[in-house]
Structure formats: structure tokens, C-alpha cells
Design a protein around this motif. Structure first.
Motif, short mmCIF file in Angstrom:
data_model
loop_
_atom_site.label_atom_id
_atom_site.label_comp_id
_atom_site.label_asym_id
_atom_site.label_seq_id
_atom_site.Cartn_x
_atom_site.Cartn_y
_atom_site.Cartn_z
N ARG A 161 -7.25 6.69 -1.41
CA ARG A 161 -7.31 5.23 -1.44
C ARG A 161 -6.71 4.67 -0.15
O ARG A 161 -6.16 5.38 0.67
N GLU A 200 -7.21 1.60 3.19
CA GLU A 200 -8.23 1.08 4.11
C GLU A 200 -8.39 2.00 5.31
O GLU A 200 -7.44 2.70 5.71
N PHE A 227 -11.55 4.14 -1.64
CA PHE A 227 -11.26 3.37 -0.43
C PHE A 227 -11.66 1.91 -0.63
O PHE A 227 -12.65 1.59 -1.30
N ASN A 264 -17.38 4.11 -3.46
CA ASN A 264 -16.03 3.66 -3.14
C ASN A 264 -15.92 2.19 -3.52
O ASN A 264 -16.73 1.68 -4.30
#
Length: 769
Positions: free
Chosen positions: A574, A576, A593, A612
Motif C-alpha cells: 500500500r 503512493e 496502492f 489497485n
């Protein structure tokens, strides 16, 4: 990774020609230091130097007033002082594909160039001239070379000469060694060669001799010729039957890389041949039995042809044979147990054929064997236990066959072994603990078998190991730091698709610097592997399905290496990602993500971000640069992408697979999308609308077209049957299409899946369905 080269070696029993080849040296001093060179010859050499280009200043010792017998590359007669040898071959060998920029630059600078001054004619006693491996930038071979009447040795190989071979070279009646190979030369006839009555060595490799139909008649009249090299000369089958004197002195005949479709029959009259190279031709049919009559034969290379017979028994009688390559043909039948008679063979290549049955036990009798390659055949049975007797063996490759049974413990006896490849077979049992005794082993590949048991601790003792590949097996258990304790030279660690668990200490620093790591389907989590932080050369990483449930660490995204391949799919990662420094393939699918889509390398061909929670628009990814994009495959399906699809696809001309399904996209399909040569377009499960535009006809290579679960409307156009003729899957399900089903759809001969359900379509279902 090449462990043992397959280049044809010079026969060890053939030594006379070696006496003719001067050793390459670059500072040669006169034997009598009190004897100065002749002034006229010194001036001639200075004129010669003046017209040369010398980037590395190799000829810095060539100065006015100096003793030319002390100059680099100059050899004088030890009693008369006359210059008799000029050895100016480039001092550095051509770098391989792994050379650094600095090594490449040093190589190019080491080569002489420019023009060749006729002042060399002043060297009346010059017997040896070597300008090989320089760069004379496509100039012609100077005709005045034919006036250097004292020459016995002339080597111009790979020096970037081009044009017609000057026939005046026929004047060099004393010449014993002539090498013009590796240049861009041409000769319509070899009649000029007949004047070289003293010639013992001739190499015209890479010259265009396709029109020189007299090559056999001329060369075989040279009374002293020992070696003939005519590789890559465009030679065809000899149109006329040629009889060759059986007492001919020829011992080396290399005709590789030509267009011969059959073995010339006159070869079998040359009973003194030691080396025959007919590789990379178009030889068809059977391997002639006559090879067995050439009793002195040490090298036989028939690699890369179209031979389709069995291996003749006569070959097994050649007890002087050291090099036998029959690879890359269509040979059938078995490997006879008589192979044990090849008592001198060191390199045996039977790879890429259709040989079947078992590897004979008699293979263990080849006590001199260094290379054994039978990869890519149809061999079955077990690896013979007798391989433990091959104590000289360096390369053992039986990959891509149908071998079964276990890897024998006796491999631990192969103290010289550098490469062991048994991949893509049906081997079972455990990896033997004796593997740890192979101190010279560089490559160990047992991938794609049915091996079980644990990862042996003895692997950790292989200090020379560079490549370890045991992927796609049934190995299980815990792997510890001890398994890698001495693997300081490891560059490839590939073990995906096993049942292994790796639990190093959080502070573990690996002893290796890998370039490639494949640990897909291992259990590496739940934390992201901290030890990857120390891999500064990593370019290929696969840790997919590895049970990692963690935030993507900042240090990983900031590693100094540039990845070629990055697969982190099917974990629970997970966070960014702002930028991906990857050149070829990125697969981050099936993670957690979030945030905007990452920026990527402009020429990245494959980007897979499916499943995602990426959000935001497509604009930054698609439109942030006006430069040509290298993307071929783009999967961003099953995310939270919103907004319209931007109309900036003009720079995505290589794209063939596009999947934007299951997002929150709105608006119409942008016109520029139909300028692409797409094979797949998936926009299903969004909220897009509009009619199918006529410009869709510009995508004739579409195989899969899925617009289901949107708000598209209008009629299903009839031209789909004409213009999209390659369609296999067409899904327009759950939209607002109306009208009739066009009969033209029946013309889609490759169509396997047609889904028009949940629309407003009426009328009759075409009978063709």
C-alpha cells in the motif's frame, strides 16, 4: 551465460603453420643494440606514420633521428639492420557486449587509421606486415602491396578495408601466409591466387566470392596450402565435379556461413584433414559415412544446418576427434553406446535436434570431455551415474529433454564443473547435498522439474556460483541466511514457484550483489524485505505472491539501480508511488496502492497496474509529454480512475493492448484512440456514452473489443463484419444499443464470443448463428 565457448579450436597436432605466424608484440627491440637501422628505411617509416591516424599515440616512439629498430612494432634483421617485420596490429581485442563505455573508447582509440603511404616500398627486405584489427575506414587495399616482393606474411584481417581484392597480390610468390578475412572485399575470380606458389595459409573469410566459381580449382592447385578459410563468402555448391589429389597437403578447411546444400564430395579425398568446419550452411539429408575415413580428423563442425539423418556409426571410430558439433540440425535416432570410443573428444555438442532414447552409460568413458551439450532433444531415461567419472567436465547441459529420475550424487565428483543445466525435464527427488563439493561451479540450473525436498544447505558453500535457478519445482521448507553465506559472486537468484519460506534476520546484509532476483510465490512477508536495500545492481526483481503486507518503503523507490523488470503483484502493498524508474516491464497488479497514477519511463513497453485503488485522471500519464511513447501494453483496470479519457493518443503508436475496464471513466471514446493499431480494447464497467464512431474502422487488427456495462447507444454498425474481421471477442453487453443485429456480423469467421445481452436490440437473430 557462456561458460565454455563453442569456437572451433586450432588442432593441437597441427603445428607447422604456427611457425609462420609471428607473435604479436608492441615494443620489439633489436637483438644487437649497437646496430642502428638504415636511414632510408627510417625516413620511409616516418613518411608512413605521417599519413596514419593514431588516436592513442601508439607510435610515439617513432621520432626523427631515433633508431627505428627500437620503435614500437618494428623488427630489424639482427645482422644487417634492415627492417624486415612491421607488426602494427591493434593491441586491444574487440570488446564483448558487456564492455563499459571506457573500454569501448580505449579499443576504438587503439586502432590506427588514415592512409597507407607507398613509402613502404622502400623497405626492400620487409618479409612480414601485420595491420590487422585497425580501422582504415573502408579504403581499398593498396595495389602497391603487390610490389613488396620479399613478403612471406601479410595480415590485413578485420582492418576495415573494402572493394575489390587487387589481383597484383599474385606477384607475391614468396608469400606463405595471407589473411584478408573480416573485411568488406570482393573478387569475381580467384585466378590471382594461383600465383602464390608458396602459400601455406589463406583466409578470405567474409569476402564476397559468390561469382568466383573457380575457388575449388584454383585453391587446390596450390602445392603447399595447409589452411584454407573461406567462411561467409557466399559460396554455392561447386557446379562441376572436381577431383582432388588424395596426397593434397591441406589440413584445415573452414567453409562455414556459406550456401552449400551438400557436403562437397572432394572433401573425402583429403585424407590428411585435421579440421573441417561446414557450420552455418544449408546442408541437407544424411551425414556422409565418408567422414569416418578421415582418420586424422580432430575438429568436425556441422552445426546449424538441415541434416536429418541419424548419427552415422563411422563418426564413433574417429578416436583423434577432439571437437564434434552436430547441433542445430534435425538429427534423429539414438546416441550409440559406441560414443565411448571417442576417447580424445573434449567438446561434444548434439544440441537442438530430435535425438531420442537414453544417454548411454558409455559417456563416462570420455575422460577428456570438457563440454557435453545435448539440450533441446527428446532424450528420456535417467542421467547416467557414470557422469561422475568425467573429472575434466566443465559444462553439462541436458536441458529441455524428457529426462526423469534423480540427479545422481556422483555429480559431486565433477571438480572442474562450471555449468550444470538440467532445466525443463521431469527430474524428481532432492537436490543432492554433494552439490556443495563443486567449488568451480558458476551456473546451477534445475528449474522446471519436479524436484522436492528442502533447499540444501550445501549450496551456501559454492563460492564461485553466479547463477542459481531452481524455480518451478516442489521445493519446500525454510531457507536461512546460511544458505547464502558464501555466495559472494551470485548475480542471479531465481527460485520462483516453490513452497519456500525465507526468514532472515531484519539486519541481514546479503554477501552478494544480484542483478536478477526471482522469488515469486515464496513467503517473504509480512514486512517488505529489508535486505533488498543493499542490492545496488538489481535490474530484475520478481517478489510477486510473497505474502507482503506493508507500506511501500521510500528507500526502495529511491534505489540507485534502474530496473528492467519489476513484478510486485499479488501482495498487499500500500501507499503512493510517484515515479517508477523501470525500462521494460512493471507489474504492480493486485495490491492496495492509492493516489494518482505514477509517472513512468517514456519508453516503458509494459505497464500493469490492475486491481489497485489508484485514483485521479489519466491525463498526467497519457499527456505529460509530447515525445513518442514506447508503451505496448497498458492495464489500469479495476481501479478508481475518473474523468474523461484524454484525447492525446497520437504519441502512443506502439500500443496494442489497452485495458481501462472497471473504473469511473466518463465521456466518449476520444477520436485519437482509433489511430492506434490496437489488438485489444477493454473499457467495460465504466460510465462512458456515445455511439460507435465510423473511425473505429481504422482498427482492423482488433481481436478483443469490450464496451460492456456502459451507456453506449445507437445501432451496432454493419461494417464491423467487414472492417473488424479479426475479432474473436465482441462484447457490447449492458448498454443502450438499439436496432437490429446486422447480418454482416456472421462474416466474422474468427468470432468465438459475442455478447449483446441487456441492450434495446430487437428483430430476428440471424440464422447464421
Amino acid at each position: 551465460m557462456a561458460i565454455a565457448t563453442m569456437t572451433t579450436p586450432l588442432p593441437i597436432s597441427f603445428f607447422p603453420i604456427l611457425l609462420l605466424i609471428p607473435a604479436v608484440c608492441f615494443t620489439i627491440c633489436h637483438a644487437n643494440s649497437n646496430l642502428l637501422c638504415i636511414q632510408s628505411e627510417r625516413e620511409a617509416l616516418l613518411k608512413f606514420k605521417h599519413h596514419l591516424i593514431d588516436p592513442s599515440n601508439r607510435l610515439s616512439s617513432w621520432v626523427e633521428g631515433g633508431d627505428c629498430c627500437e620503435w614500437t612494432g618494428v623488427v630489424c634483421h639482427n645482422s644487417t639492420g634492415h627492417v624486415n617485420k612491421l607488426h602494427l596490429a591493434a593491441p586491444l581485442s574487440e570488446p564483448d557486449g558487456f564492455a563499459t563505455n571506457a573500454e569501448m573508447e580505449a579499443y576504438y582509440n587503439s586502432r590506427l587509421g588514415g592512409k597507407i603511404n607507398p613509402s613502404l616500398l622502400e623497405l626492400k627486405h620487409l618479409s612480414s606486415l601485420d595491420l590487422s584489427y585497425n580501422d582504415f575506414n573502408s579504403i581499398h587495399i593498396p595495389k602497391f602491396f603487390g610490389l613488396l616482393e620479399s613478403l612471406t606474411y601479410l595480415n590485413l584481417s578485420r582492418a576495415q578495408f573494402q572493394g575489390a581484392i587487387p589481383h597484383i597480390l599474385a606477384n607475391l610468390s614468396k608469400l606463405q601466409y595471407l589473411d584478408l578475412g573480416g573485411n568488406d572485399l570482393k573478387s569475381k575470380s580467384l585466378q590471382w591466387v594461383s600465383g602464390l606458389s608458396s602459400l601455406q595459409y589463406l583466409d578470405l573469410s567474409s569476402a564476397d566470392l559468390s561469382e568466383a566459381t573457380d575457388w575449388v580449382q584454383v585453391t587446390f592447385k596450390l602445392p603447399s596450402l595447409l589452411e584454407l578459410h573461406l567462411s561467409g563468402c557466399g559460396l554455392n555448391n561447386d557446379p562441376s565435379p572436381t577431383s582432388v589429389n588424395s596426397t593434397k597437403s591441406l589440413v584445415v578447411l573452414h567453409l562455414s556461413g556459406n550456401s552449400l546444400s551438400s557436403v562437397p564430395k572432394w572433401i573425402f579425398s583429403l585424407h590428411g584433414l585435421v579440421s573441417i568446419d561446414l557450420s552455418y550452411n544449408f546442408l541437407e539429408g544424411s551425414i556422409p559415412d565418408y567422414f569416418g575415413n578421415i582418420s586424422f580428423l580432430e575438429v568436425l563442425d556441422l552445426n546449424w544446418n538441415h541434416l536429418n539423418s541419424s548419427i552415422p556409426n563411422s563418426l564413433y571410430s574417429l578416436n583423434r576427434l577432439q571437437f564434434l558439433s552436430l547441433g542445430n540440425n534435425q538429427l534423429q535416432g539414438t546416441i550409440s553406446s559406441a560414443i565411448g570410443n571417442l576417447s580424445s573428444v573434449t567438446q561434444l555438442d548434439l544440441s537442438v535436434n530430435q535425438l531420442n532414447d537414453q544417454i548411454p552409460l558409455s559417456i563416462g568413458e570420455l575422460s577428456s570431455l570438457k563440454l557435453f551439450d545435448v539440450s533441446k532433444n527428446q532424450l528420456n531415461g535417467q542421467i547416467p551415474l557414470s557422469i561422475g567419472q568425467l573429472t575434466s567436465l566443465e559444462k553439462f547441459d541436458v536441458s529441455e529433454n524428457q529426462l526423469n529420475g534423480q540427479i545422481p550424487l556422483s555429480i559431486g565428483e565433477l571438480s572442474s564443473l562450471k555449468l550444470f543445466d538440467v532445466s525443463k525435464n521431469q527430474l524428481n527427488g532432492q537436490i543432492p547435498w554433494s552439490i556443495g563439493q563443486l567449488s568451480s561451479l558458476k551456473l546451477f540450473d534445475v528449474s522446471e522439474n519436479q524436484l522436492n525436498g528442502t533447499f540444501p544447505l550445501s549450496l551456501g558453500r559454492l563460492e564461485s556460483l553466479e547463477t542459481l535457478d531452481c524455480g518451478y519445482n516442489l521445493l519446500e521448507g525454510v531457507v536461512s541466511e546460511t544458505h547464502f553465506s558464501n555466495l559472494t559472486r551470485l548475480t542471479t537468484l531465481a527460485a520462483s514457484h516453490n513452497r519456500l519460506r525465507f526468514e532472515p534476520n531484519s539486519s541481514w546484509i546479503p554477501p552478494f550483489q544480484c542483478e536478477r532476483i526471482e522469488l515469486g510465490n515464496w513467503h517473504l512477508g509480512p514486512k517488505f524485505p529489508q535486505w533488498l536495500k543493499f542490492q545496488k545492481k538489481l535490474s530484475y526483481l520478481d517478489i510477486s505472491c510473497a505474502g507482503i503486507s506493508d507500506v511501500m518503503p521510500t528507500w526502495f523507490l529511491n534505489l540507485p539501480t534502474q530496473f528492467k523488470h519489476l513484478n510486485l503483484s499479488s501482495n498487499q502493498l500500500r501507499g503512493e508511488i510517484s515515479y517508477l524508474n523501470v525500462r521494460n516491464i512493471v507489474d504492480l497488479s493486485s495490491n492496495r496502492f492509492i493516489g494518482p497514477l505514477p509517472r513512468v519511463f517514456p519508453t516503458l513497453p509494459f505497464l500493469i497496474l490492475s486491481n489497485n485503488s489508484f485514483s485521479g485522471s489519466l491525463f498526467e500519464l497519457l499527456c505529460n509529454s509530447s515525445s513518442e511513447k514506447g508503451m505496448e501494453v497498458l492495464y489500469i483496470d479495476k481501479n478508481l480512475i475518473s474523468g474523461d479519457i484524454p484525447d492525446c493518443w497520437n504519441h502512443w503508436q506502439r500500443l496494442i493492448l489497452l485495458n481501462l475496464g472497471s473504473n469511473n471513466l466518463t465521456g466518449k471514446i476520444p477520436p485519437s484512440l482509433w489511430h492506434l493499431n490496437l489488438k485489444m480494447l477493454n473499457l467495460r464497467n465504466n460510465t462512458m456514452f456515445g455511439e460507435l464512431p465510423s473511425t473505429l474502422q481504422n482498427s482492423p487488427n482488433l481481436i478483443m473489443f469490450d464496451l460492456s456495462e456502459n451507456h453506449f447507444s445507437g445501432s451496432v454498425p454493419a461494417w464491423i463484419g467487414d472492417k473488424l474481421s479479426k475479432l474473436v471477442i465482441l462484447s457490447l453487453r449492458s448498454n443502450n444499443f438499439d436496432g437490429h443485429i446486422p447480418h454482416k456480423i456472421c462474416d466474422l469467421q474468427f468470432l468465438q464470443n459475442l455478447d449483446l445481452a441487456h441492450n434495446n436490440i430487437s428483430g430476428v437473430i440471424p440464422k447464421m448463428f
